[in-house]
Design a protein around this motif. Structure first.
Motif, mmCIF file in Angstrom:
data_model
loop_
_atom_site.group_PDB
_atom_site.id
_atom_site.type_symbol
_atom_site.label_atom_id
_atom_site.label_comp_id
_atom_site.label_asym_id
_atom_site.label_seq_id
_atom_site.Cartn_x
_atom_site.Cartn_y
_atom_site.Cartn_z
ATOM 1 N N TYR A 190 0.824 -1.214 0.000
ATOM 2 C CA TYR A 190 0.000 0.000 0.000
ATOM 3 C C TYR A 190 0.859 1.266 0.000
ATOM 4 O O TYR A 190 0.518 2.256 -0.658
ATOM 5 C CB TYR A 190 -0.927 -0.011 1.215
ATOM 6 C CG TYR A 190 -1.929 1.125 1.227
ATOM 7 C CD1 TYR A 190 -2.972 1.155 0.309
ATOM 8 C CD2 TYR A 190 -1.830 2.163 2.155
ATOM 9 C CE1 TYR A 190 -3.901 2.181 0.313
ATOM 10 C CE2 TYR A 190 -2.755 3.189 2.171
ATOM 11 C CZ TYR A 190 -3.788 3.193 1.244
ATOM 12 O OH TYR A 190 -4.699 4.217 1.248
ATOM 13 N N SER A 191 1.962 1.244 0.707
ATOM 14 C CA SER A 191 2.862 2.407 0.709
ATOM 15 C C SER A 191 3.376 2.685 -0.702
ATOM 16 O O SER A 191 3.421 3.847 -1.149
ATOM 17 C CB SER A 191 4.039 2.165 1.651
ATOM 18 O OG SER A 191 3.605 2.033 2.989
ATOM 19 N N LEU A 192 3.746 1.642 -1.421
ATOM 20 C CA LEU A 192 4.219 1.808 -2.798
ATOM 21 C C LEU A 192 3.073 2.237 -3.712
ATOM 22 O O LEU A 192 3.255 3.082 -4.601
ATOM 23 C CB LEU A 192 4.820 0.489 -3.291
ATOM 24 C CG LEU A 192 6.112 0.062 -2.595
ATOM 25 C CD1 LEU A 192 6.382 -1.422 -2.817
ATOM 26 C CD2 LEU A 192 7.295 0.896 -3.091
ATOM 27 N N HIS A 193 1.906 1.673 -3.483
ATOM 28 C CA HIS A 193 0.737 2.028 -4.280
ATOM 29 C C HIS A 193 0.397 3.509 -4.125
ATOM 30 O O HIS A 193 0.148 4.212 -5.116
ATOM 31 C CB HIS A 193 -0.445 1.154 -3.843
ATOM 32 C CG HIS A 193 -1.733 1.470 -4.523
ATOM 33 N ND1 HIS A 193 -1.943 1.239 -5.866
ATOM 34 C CD2 HIS A 193 -2.888 1.998 -4.040
ATOM 35 C CE1 HIS A 193 -3.180 1.601 -6.198
ATOM 36 N NE2 HIS A 193 -3.764 2.070 -5.102
ATOM 37 N N THR A 196 2.676 5.844 -5.997
ATOM 38 C CA THR A 196 2.291 5.965 -7.404
ATOM 39 C C THR A 196 1.038 6.807 -7.572
ATOM 40 O O THR A 196 0.955 7.647 -8.478
ATOM 41 C CB THR A 196 2.067 4.572 -8.014
ATOM 42 O OG1 THR A 196 3.259 3.804 -7.875
ATOM 43 C CG2 THR A 196 1.696 4.666 -9.478
ATOM 44 N N VAL A 197 0.058 6.602 -6.706
ATOM 45 C CA VAL A 197 -1.192 7.368 -6.773
ATOM 46 C C VAL A 197 -0.920 8.858 -6.650
ATOM 47 O O VAL A 197 -1.444 9.679 -7.410
ATOM 48 C CB VAL A 197 -2.172 6.897 -5.678
ATOM 49 C CG1 VAL A 197 -3.328 7.877 -5.514
ATOM 50 C CG2 VAL A 197 -2.702 5.512 -6.007
ATOM 51 N N GLY A 198 -0.089 9.238 -5.690
ATOM 52 C CA GLY A 198 0.243 10.644 -5.522
ATOM 53 C C GLY A 198 1.022 11.213 -6.687
ATOM 54 O O GLY A 198 0.800 12.358 -7.109
ATOM 55 N N ASP A 292 -2.263 11.451 -20.610
ATOM 56 C CA ASP A 292 -3.051 10.638 -19.685
ATOM 57 C C ASP A 292 -2.144 10.162 -18.556
ATOM 58 O O ASP A 292 -1.073 9.604 -18.808
ATOM 59 C CB ASP A 292 -3.635 9.441 -20.439
ATOM 60 C CG ASP A 292 -4.644 8.661 -19.607
ATOM 61 O OD1 ASP A 292 -4.523 8.643 -18.369
ATOM 62 O OD2 ASP A 292 -5.554 8.055 -20.216
ATOM 63 N N PRO A 293 -2.559 10.351 -17.279
ATOM 64 C CA PRO A 293 -1.728 9.877 -16.157
ATOM 65 C C PRO A 293 -1.440 8.374 -16.222
ATOM 66 O O PRO A 293 -0.441 7.909 -15.658
ATOM 67 C CB PRO A 293 -2.582 10.214 -14.925
ATOM 68 C CG PRO A 293 -3.495 11.301 -15.364
ATOM 69 C CD PRO A 293 -3.762 11.058 -16.812
#
Length: 342
Positions: A190-193, A196-198, A292-293
């Motif tokens: 989740y930390s890695l996810h 990427t999301v940010g 596109d992101p």
């Protein structure tokens, strides 16, 4: 038509995972995951013959939309059919689902089955079952599929040389990939996810959602680390003969280590060990646009050989007769074309 009982999980997953049109989002675990987040779930099976053989199935998620008990239904990547040519089974499933929803004051039934967009049988199914295209999608219409058949050596021979070079670099740099289950692994992923999301400004959910997904779907968490630092993570599910990479995340630290390549390669080899024939790298945009992101991760997926899987997109099933287009038009107007379902 059979209303599938609560103790039929094994039979359900066995049927869905064995069909060409079967998808993880029609798995029992996906329904239970959505149930945790306020959806009601019902499952139906179309049966035929003296032994009541299953020829189709549909899992429907149902949710209310305010006072009075009104609501809607959505069948993610359903219905599932033994044969795309079985119009009778498809009609029966949609009719039974619509009937049940009407009795529960639902005004809409949406579905986005995994039917190939260029299939003549799928076109006939859509026409003869009264399915109309929606004005927006919920799931990706396209995904990237990698052929795992033939084992590791055959897969390696199909992968482009540039990708194999990056894998070799990750091995020389000493990248270590682990496959784990449990809350700690999900937290690391989740930390890695969220990194990427940010970075890409993508949509995400709280940690509890991914923990629930891992539990309900029996997911395996892959973490690629360099010198003890996690750099890439993936939440992956082996569902029948398909390996599905549901969620991922990366760090921008130590790009020379090519940790993402090491993780993907490890996942594919693991999938082969599990008996999977196809690796579904999950959705890619309908158009590859640098603005596109999602462009970066979509291009990364194409570096593993494979091919696009293109499907029909979201459709509206008959439920209220002539009022169906009116209801969908009002929804699009009120929500400014943002999907009601997420």
């Amino acid at each position: 038509m059979l209303a599938v009982p609560a103790d039929a999980r094994q039979q359900w997953d066995s049927y869905v995972s064995e069909q060409e049109t079967g998808n993880l989002l029609q798995s029992w675990g996906w329904g239970e995951l959505r149930r945790r987040y306020g959806w009601r779930v019902f499952r139906l099976a179309a049966v035929r013959g003296p032994e009541a053989q299953w020829v189709g199935s549909i899992q429907v998620l149902q949710q209310g939309i305010g006072p009075g008990g009104l609501g809607w239904g959505y069948s993610p990547q359903g219905p599932v059919l033994s044969s795309l040519g079985d119009v009778e089974a498809c009609r029966a499933l949609l009719h039974a689902a619509a009937s049940r929803l009407r009795h529960q004051r639902a005004f809409q039934l949406k579905c986005d089955p995994e039917w190939p967009v260029d299939s003549p049988e799928a076109r006939e199914l859509r026409a003869r079952c009264g399915l109309r295209p929606a004005r927006f999608d919920v799931q990706h219409r396209q995904t990237w599929l990698v052929d795992l058949r033939g084992g590791v050596e055959a897969l390696s021979a199909r992968i482009p040389s540039a990708t194999k070079y990056c894998i070799r670099v990750s091995e020389r740099e000493g990248v270590v990939v682990t496959a784990e289950r449990g809350p700690e692994a999900v937290s690391t992923f989740y930390s890695l996810h969220m990194d990427t999301v940010g970075r890409k400004q993508l949509h995400s959910r709280p940690l509890s959602y991914y923990q629930a997904a891992a539990e309900e779907l029996g997911a395996t968490i892959f973490i690629a680390s360099y010198q003890g630092q996690p750099l890439a993570g993936g939440l992956t599910v082996a569902f029948g003969r398909r390996l599905v990479h549901l969620f991922g995340g990366t760090s921008t630290a130590a790009p020379r280590a090519h940790a993402s390549y090491a993780m993907q390669w490890a996942m594919m080899k693991w999938g082969i060990e599990q008996g999977c024939a196809i690796y579904d790298m999950w959705g890619v945009p309908r158009r590859f646009n640098r603005a596109d992101p999602a462009h970066g991760y979509a291009k990364f997926k194409t570096k593993w050989s494979g091919q696009l899987g293109s499907y029909s997109g979201l459709m509206i099933a008959p439920i209220l007769g002539p009022l169906d287009p009116v209801v969908h038009g009002l929804e699009a107007l009120l929500l400014r074309r943002r999907p009601l379902l997420r």
